[in-house]
Design a protein around this motif. Structure first.
Motif, PDB file in Angstrom:
ATOM      1  N   ARG A  56       0.859  -1.191   0.000  1.00  0.00           N
ATOM      2  CA  ARG A  56       0.000   0.000   0.000  1.00  0.00           C
ATOM      3  C   ARG A  56       0.889   1.231   0.000  1.00  0.00           C
ATOM      4  NH1 ARG A  56      -2.351   3.154   4.229  1.00  0.00           N
ATOM      5  NH2 ARG A  56      -4.325   4.066   3.559  1.00  0.00           N
ATOM      6  N   TYR A  57       0.659   2.119  -0.942  1.00  0.00           N
ATOM      7  CA  TYR A  57       1.457   3.332  -1.086  1.00  0.00           C
ATOM      8  C   TYR A  57       0.550   4.538  -0.890  1.00  0.00           C
ATOM      9  CZ  TYR A  57       4.622  -0.133  -2.816  1.00  0.00           C
ATOM     10  OH  TYR A  57       5.402  -1.259  -2.906  1.00  0.00           O
ATOM     11  N   VAL A  58       1.093   5.591  -0.275  1.00  0.00           N
ATOM     12  CA  VAL A  58       0.277   6.736   0.121  1.00  0.00           C
ATOM     13  C   VAL A  58       0.841   8.043  -0.425  1.00  0.00           C
ATOM     14  CG1 VAL A  58      -0.538   5.607   2.229  1.00  0.00           C
ATOM     15  CG2 VAL A  58       1.541   6.983   2.307  1.00  0.00           C
ATOM     16  N   ALA A  59      -0.024   9.051  -0.483  1.00  0.00           N
ATOM     17  CA  ALA A  59       0.383  10.373  -0.944  1.00  0.00           C
ATOM     18  C   ALA A  59       1.099  11.145   0.165  1.00  0.00           C
ATOM     19  CB  ALA A  59      -0.830  11.166  -1.424  1.00  0.00           C
ATOM     20  N   ASN A  60       0.651  10.961   1.405  1.00  0.00           N
ATOM     21  CA  ASN A  60       1.284  11.637   2.551  1.00  0.00           C
ATOM     22  C   ASN A  60       0.882  10.929   3.842  1.00  0.00           C
ATOM     23  OD1 ASN A  60      -1.277  12.835   3.493  1.00  0.00           O
ATOM     24  ND2 ASN A  60      -1.079  14.123   1.659  1.00  0.00           N
ATOM     25  N   ARG A  61       1.400  11.411   4.961  1.00  0.00           N
ATOM     26  CA  ARG A  61       1.216  10.765   6.256  1.00  0.00           C
ATOM     27  C   ARG A  61      -0.245  10.723   6.705  1.00  0.00           C
ATOM     28  NH1 ARG A  61       1.481  12.081  11.813  1.00  0.00           N
ATOM     29  NH2 ARG A  61       2.272  10.334  13.015  1.00  0.00           N
ATOM     30  N   SER A  62      -1.068  11.620   6.224  1.00  0.00           N
ATOM     31  CA  SER A  62      -2.467  11.637   6.662  1.00  0.00           C
ATOM     32  C   SER A  62      -3.213  10.364   6.252  1.00  0.00           C
ATOM     33  CB  SER A  62      -3.191  12.873   6.117  1.00  0.00           C
ATOM     34  OG  SER A  62      -3.338  12.795   4.721  1.00  0.00           O
ATOM     35  N   TYR A  63      -2.658   9.578   5.343  1.00  0.00           N
ATOM     36  CA  TYR A  63      -3.275   8.324   4.927  1.00  0.00           C
ATOM     37  C   TYR A  63      -2.742   7.118   5.707  1.00  0.00           C
ATOM     38  CZ  TYR A  63      -5.277  11.024   1.189  1.00  0.00           C
ATOM     39  OH  TYR A  63      -5.991  11.961   0.489  1.00  0.00           O
ATOM     40  N   CYS A  64      -1.881   7.369   6.680  1.00  0.00           N
ATOM     41  CA  CYS A  64      -1.352   6.305   7.535  1.00  0.00           C
ATOM     42  C   CYS A  64      -2.208   6.178   8.791  1.00  0.00           C
ATOM     43  CB  CYS A  64       0.084   6.615   7.949  1.00  0.00           C
ATOM     44  SG  CYS A  64       1.256   6.698   6.576  1.00  0.00           S
ATOM     45  N   GLN A  65      -2.100   5.038   9.465  1.00  0.00           N
ATOM     46  CA  GLN A  65      -2.800   4.849  10.714  1.00  0.00           C
ATOM     47  C   GLN A  65      -2.111   5.616  11.833  1.00  0.00           C
ATOM     48  OE1 GLN A  65      -3.520   0.762  11.688  1.00  0.00           O
ATOM     49  NE2 GLN A  65      -4.375   0.301   9.694  1.00  0.00           N
ATOM     50  N   HIS A  66      -2.823   5.798  12.924  1.00  0.00           N
ATOM     51  CA  HIS A  66      -2.275   6.507  14.084  1.00  0.00           C
ATOM     52  C   HIS A  66      -0.968   5.845  14.530  1.00  0.00           C
ATOM     53  CE1 HIS A  66      -2.220   8.873  17.715  1.00  0.00           C
ATOM     54  NE2 HIS A  66      -2.030   7.766  18.416  1.00  0.00           N
ATOM     55  N   GLY A  67       0.057   6.652  14.710  1.00  0.00           N
ATOM     56  CA  GLY A  67       1.349   6.143  15.151  1.00  0.00           C
ATOM     57  C   GLY A  67       2.287   5.741  14.035  1.00  0.00           C
ATOM     58  N   GLU A  68       1.792   5.650  12.818  1.00  0.00           N
ATOM     59  CA  GLU A  68       2.649   5.298  11.692  1.00  0.00           C
ATOM     60  C   GLU A  68       3.256   6.553  11.068  1.00  0.00           C
ATOM     61  OE1 GLU A  68       0.875   1.197   9.840  1.00  0.00           O
ATOM     62  OE2 GLU A  68       0.074   3.069   9.053  1.00  0.00           O
ATOM     63  N   VAL A  69       4.358   6.368  10.385  1.00  0.00           N
ATOM     64  CA  VAL A  69       5.019   7.452   9.650  1.00  0.00           C
ATOM     65  C   VAL A  69       5.256   6.970   8.223  1.00  0.00           C
ATOM     66  CG1 VAL A  69       6.135   8.422  11.705  1.00  0.00           C
ATOM     67  CG2 VAL A  69       7.323   6.680  10.368  1.00  0.00           C
ATOM     68  N   THR A  70       5.621   7.895   7.343  1.00  0.00           N
ATOM     69  CA  THR A  70       5.913   7.498   5.962  1.00  0.00           C
ATOM     70  C   THR A  70       7.398   7.203   5.813  1.00  0.00           C
ATOM     71  OG1 THR A  70       6.166   9.798   5.285  1.00  0.00           O
ATOM     72  CG2 THR A  70       4.017   8.777   4.929  1.00  0.00           C
ATOM     73  N   ARG A  71       7.681   6.305   4.913  1.00  0.00           N
ATOM     74  CA  ARG A  71       9.060   5.973   4.568  1.00  0.00           C
ATOM     75  C   ARG A  71       9.165   5.950   3.052  1.00  0.00           C
ATOM     76  NH1 ARG A  71      12.133   1.254   7.301  1.00  0.00           N
ATOM     77  NH2 ARG A  71      12.547   2.945   8.735  1.00  0.00           N
ATOM     78  N   ARG A  72      10.277   6.448   2.550  1.00  0.00           N
ATOM     79  CA  ARG A  72      10.532   6.406   1.103  1.00  0.00           C
ATOM     80  C   ARG A  72      10.686   4.968   0.660  1.00  0.00           C
ATOM     81  NH1 ARG A  72      15.530  10.379   0.976  1.00  0.00           N
ATOM     82  NH2 ARG A  72      14.505  12.067   2.069  1.00  0.00           N
ATOM     83  N   ASP A  73      10.182   4.705  -0.516  1.00  0.00           N
ATOM     84  CA  ASP A  73      10.337   3.383  -1.113  1.00  0.00           C
ATOM     85  C   ASP A  73      10.489   3.578  -2.613  1.00  0.00           C
ATOM     86  OD1 ASP A  73      10.575   0.664  -1.276  1.00  0.00           O
ATOM     87  OD2 ASP A  73       8.554   0.220  -0.589  1.00  0.00           O
ATOM     88  N   TYR A  74      11.010   2.594  -3.264  1.00  0.00           N
ATOM     89  CA  TYR A  74      11.191   2.634  -4.713  1.00  0.00           C
ATOM     90  C   TYR A  74      10.629   1.350  -5.293  1.00  0.00           C
ATOM     91  CZ  TYR A  74      14.279   6.427  -3.459  1.00  0.00           C
ATOM     92  OH  TYR A  74      14.780   7.596  -2.945  1.00  0.00           O
ATOM     93  N   ILE A  75       9.741   1.499  -6.285  1.00  0.00           N
ATOM     94  CA  ILE A  75       9.116   0.336  -6.900  1.00  0.00           C
ATOM     95  C   ILE A  75       9.404   0.319  -8.398  1.00  0.00           C
ATOM     96  CG2 ILE A  75       7.300   0.173  -5.161  1.00  0.00           C
ATOM     97  CD1 ILE A  75       5.386   1.496  -7.166  1.00  0.00           C
ATOM     98  N   PRO A  76       9.368  -0.860  -9.013  1.00  0.00           N
ATOM     99  CA  PRO A  76       9.608  -0.931 -10.463  1.00  0.00           C
ATOM    100  C   PRO A  76       8.379  -0.487 -11.249  1.00  0.00           C
ATOM    101  CG  PRO A  76       9.158  -3.109  -9.597  1.00  0.00           C
ATOM    102  CD  PRO A  76       9.210  -2.180  -8.411  1.00  0.00           C
ATOM    103  N   THR A  77       8.623   0.279 -12.300  1.00  0.00           N
ATOM    104  CA  THR A  77       7.570   0.668 -13.232  1.00  0.00           C
ATOM    105  C   THR A  77       8.039   0.347 -14.649  1.00  0.00           C
ATOM    106  OG1 THR A  77       8.396   2.938 -13.395  1.00  0.00           O
ATOM    107  CG2 THR A  77       6.684   2.513 -11.740  1.00  0.00           C
ATOM    108  N   LYS A  78       7.173   0.601 -15.606  1.00  0.00           N
ATOM    109  CA  LYS A  78       7.497   0.287 -17.007  1.00  0.00           C
ATOM    110  C   LYS A  78       8.711   1.067 -17.497  1.00  0.00           C
ATOM    111  CE  LYS A  78       4.375   1.540 -19.906  1.00  0.00           C
ATOM    112  NZ  LYS A  78       3.184   1.636 -20.773  1.00  0.00           N
TER     113      LYS A  78
END
Length: 97
Positions: A56-78
């Protein structure tokens, strides 16, 4: 009547696997810009990133559950092997209250 029900059942059974597989967007079939745009428009998206992987990928921290933070990730695309996205993580996964 029974033959008609059996035929309907056969059609449904053969259609279910393809419907289940097509339900989740696949990052490797989209450009990096398309993936980032989809995440920003929807706020949070579950994406397949390979044959057996998804997250699950999010636009910003407001889409995370209470107590969670965002972390950078890199995924493969075309068009990019390392497309920048954000995902939610628990910063203290072993802490029990």
């Amino acid at each position: 009547m029974i033959a008609a029900l059996a035929a309907c059942g056969a059609v449904l059974v053969t259609a279910l696997p393809s419907a289940a597989q097509s339900g989740r967007p696949n990052s490797t079939a989209m450009s990096c810009g398309q993936v980032q745009s989809m995440i920003n428009q929807r706020g949070a998206v579950v994406l397949s990133t390979g044959r057996y992987t998804f997250d699950r990928y999010v636009a910003n921290r407001s889409y995370c559950q209470h107590g969670e933070v965002t972390r950078r990730d890199y995924i493969p695309t075309k068009d990019n092997a390392k497309c920048y996205v954000l995902r939610c993580i628990n910063p203290q996964p072993w802490r029990y209250d």
